[in-house]
Design an enzyme around this catalytic site. Structure first.
Site, PDB file in Angstrom:
ATOM      1  NE  ARG A 237      -4.256  -1.479   0.217  1.00  0.00           N
ATOM      2  CZ  ARG A 237      -4.401  -2.513  -0.604  1.00  0.00           C
ATOM      3  NH1 ARG A 237      -3.478  -2.788  -1.515  1.00  0.00           N
ATOM      4  NH2 ARG A 237      -5.475  -3.271  -0.535  1.00  0.00           N
ATOM      5  CD  GLU A 266      -2.892   3.166  -5.290  1.00  0.00           C
ATOM      6  OE1 GLU A 266      -3.950   2.558  -5.561  1.00  0.00           O
ATOM      7  OE2 GLU A 266      -1.936   2.627  -4.730  1.00  0.00           O
ATOM      8  CG  HIS A 285      -3.075  -0.769  -6.715  1.00  0.00           C
ATOM      9  ND1 HIS A 285      -3.508  -0.187  -5.552  1.00  0.00           N
ATOM     10  CD2 HIS A 285      -3.065  -2.114  -6.472  1.00  0.00           C
ATOM     11  CE1 HIS A 285      -3.770  -1.128  -4.644  1.00  0.00           C
ATOM     12  NE2 HIS A 285      -3.500  -2.309  -5.194  1.00  0.00           N
TER      13      HIS A 285
HETATM   14  C1  8YV Z   1      -6.573  -5.119  -5.774  1.00  0.00           C
HETATM   15  C2  8YV Z   1      -4.986  -5.307  -3.794  1.00  0.00           C
HETATM   16  O1  8YV Z   1      -6.210  -4.772  -7.061  1.00  0.00           O
HETATM   17  O2  8YV Z   1      -5.716  -7.351  -2.957  1.00  0.00           O
HETATM   18  C3  8YV Z   1      -5.315  -6.242  -2.701  1.00  0.00           C
HETATM   19  O3  8YV Z   1      -5.169  -5.854  -1.527  1.00  0.00           O
HETATM   20  O4  8YV Z   1      -4.408  -4.295  -3.579  1.00  0.00           O
HETATM   21  C4  8YV Z   1      -5.321  -5.656  -5.195  1.00  0.00           C
HETATM   22  O5  8YV Z   1      -5.388  -7.008  -5.383  1.00  0.00           O
HETATM   23  C5  8YV Z   1      -7.206  -3.965  -5.144  1.00  0.00           C
HETATM   24  O6  8YV Z   1      -7.609  -4.250  -3.853  1.00  0.00           O
HETATM   25  C6  8YV Z   1      -8.389  -3.505  -5.979  1.00  0.00           C
HETATM   26  O7  8YV Z   1      -9.601  -3.594  -5.322  1.00  0.00           O
END
Ligand code: 8YV
Length: 331
Positions: A237, A266, A285
């Site tokens: 993150r 983002e 991302h």
């Molecule tokens: C997703 C992510 O693209 O799983 C996670 O925590 O960051 C990614 O797999 C993101 O959450 C989009 O909703």
């Protein structure tokens, strides 16, 4: 008839599976995610919420949704959901663990190789017609094999990263809240401080969740500990890295490079200082973004939300113990 809100477009298969349950399904088809106000207005009569990273599902949103029983997050990270607020209301929260671990590690490792072997910058140089005469000292890259990878956070994704590194003959160090039995599978060595990991690693890859404790975990002091030749990879993150400190570290040569799949905010604005640097690679991302993995994540969300609506625990529930332990809540 229960009502489900899906806050971004989804695969036809997942929408169909939700509808086949007999629920009313509303899919947010707008180009942009709902604003906070939009979300509050849209949740007033829903029973299930299929949520995404761009939704801040806080107490205010939950207050606006008196019938809400279950939230299914499309992702393994659920830092966009106020878990305490969900616990207090007996709202079960599910996520999508495991299915995305390998894809995420694939991307993290691809970022490592791109920085090390310069596939992130040399192809563009060739396209610009700037490939000069052969030069034994030109276009030098950095080895991957026999270098040290430091993994911060040895959960499922960190473990997959370690496996990939083992295949490249790297030495793997890791730092985690607890020492992991699985370290033997890929010959990873536990270090008991982040500082030691940073001092010894040629590549540092972040795989720990975002929590109040890990916010700005990587800042000026941590970059100072890293080798000047080291490369940082962040696929967890954005807020885990202090971006201003990272900019300074990259600009001053405190570290050699960074590859980020995640940023603050983002999307990162096109005029952000990090984008002016040649030694910083930023992806939008997408670590879990393969068709196969995203489909599996969508179907896990379906399982989570339908179980919650049926009064069962979502199969991938993150707050079952907290809710079940609260006698006040009669789920
Ligand atoms: C997703 C992510 O693209 O799983 C996670 O925590 O960051 C990614 O797999 C993101 O959450 C989009 O909703």
């Amino acid at each position: 008839m229960p009502k489900i809100l899906v806050t971004r477009r989804t695969f036809p298969e997942s929408a169909a599976a939700l509808r086949a349950s007999g629920a009313e399904v509303v899919v947010w088809e707008d180009a942009d995610s709902p604003t906070k106000e939009g979300l509050i207005a849209a949740v007033c009569d829903i029973d299930g919420l299929y949520a995404h990273i761009t939704n801040q599902v806080d107490a205010e949103v939950m207050e606006a949704a008196p019938n809400l029983k279950v939230i299914a997050e499309f992702g393994v990270g659920y830092d966009n959901i106020d878990i305490n607020a969900a616990n207090e209301r007996g709202i079960a929260v599910g996520n999508t663990p495991d299915v995305l671990s390998e894809s995420t590690a694939d991307e993290a490792f691809a970022l490592l190789t791109a920085m090390a072997r310069r596939t992130y910058d040399l192809p563009a140089m060739v396209k610009r017609g700037e490939w000069g005469d052969f030069d034994p000292l030109g276009y030098l890259a950095t080895d991957i094999h026999h270098k040290t990878l430091g993994i911060v956070g040895m959960g499922n994704i960190g473990s997959e990263m370690a496996k990939r590194a083992a295949g490249f003959n790297m030495e793997v160090l890791y730092f985690n809240r607890n020492r992991r039995e699985r370290e033997k599978e890929f010959g990873a060595t536990y270090v008991d401080s982040l500082d030691e990991l940073l001092e010894r690693s040629d590549y540092v890859s972040l795989h720990n969740p975002l929590t109040p404790e890990t916010t700005n975990m990587m800042s000026t002091d941590q970059f100072k500990l890293m080798k000047k030749s080291a490369i940082l990879i962040n696929t967890t993150r954005g807020p885990v890295v202090d971006q201003e400190a990272l900019y300074e570290a990259l600009k001053s040569g405190e570290i050699a490079g960074a590859a980020l799949d995640v940023t603050v905010p983002e999307p990162i604005p096109a005029d952000h200082p990090l984008l002016t640097l040649d030694n910083c690679l930023i992806m939008p991302h997408v670590a879990s973004a393969t068709g196969d993995t995203r489909m599996k994540m969508a179907m896990m969300c379906v399982e989570n939300v339908l179980a919650g609506l049926a009064g069962d625990w979502p199969p991938y529930c993150v707050n079952q113990a907290a809710i079940a332990g609260n006698a006040r809540l009669n789920r």
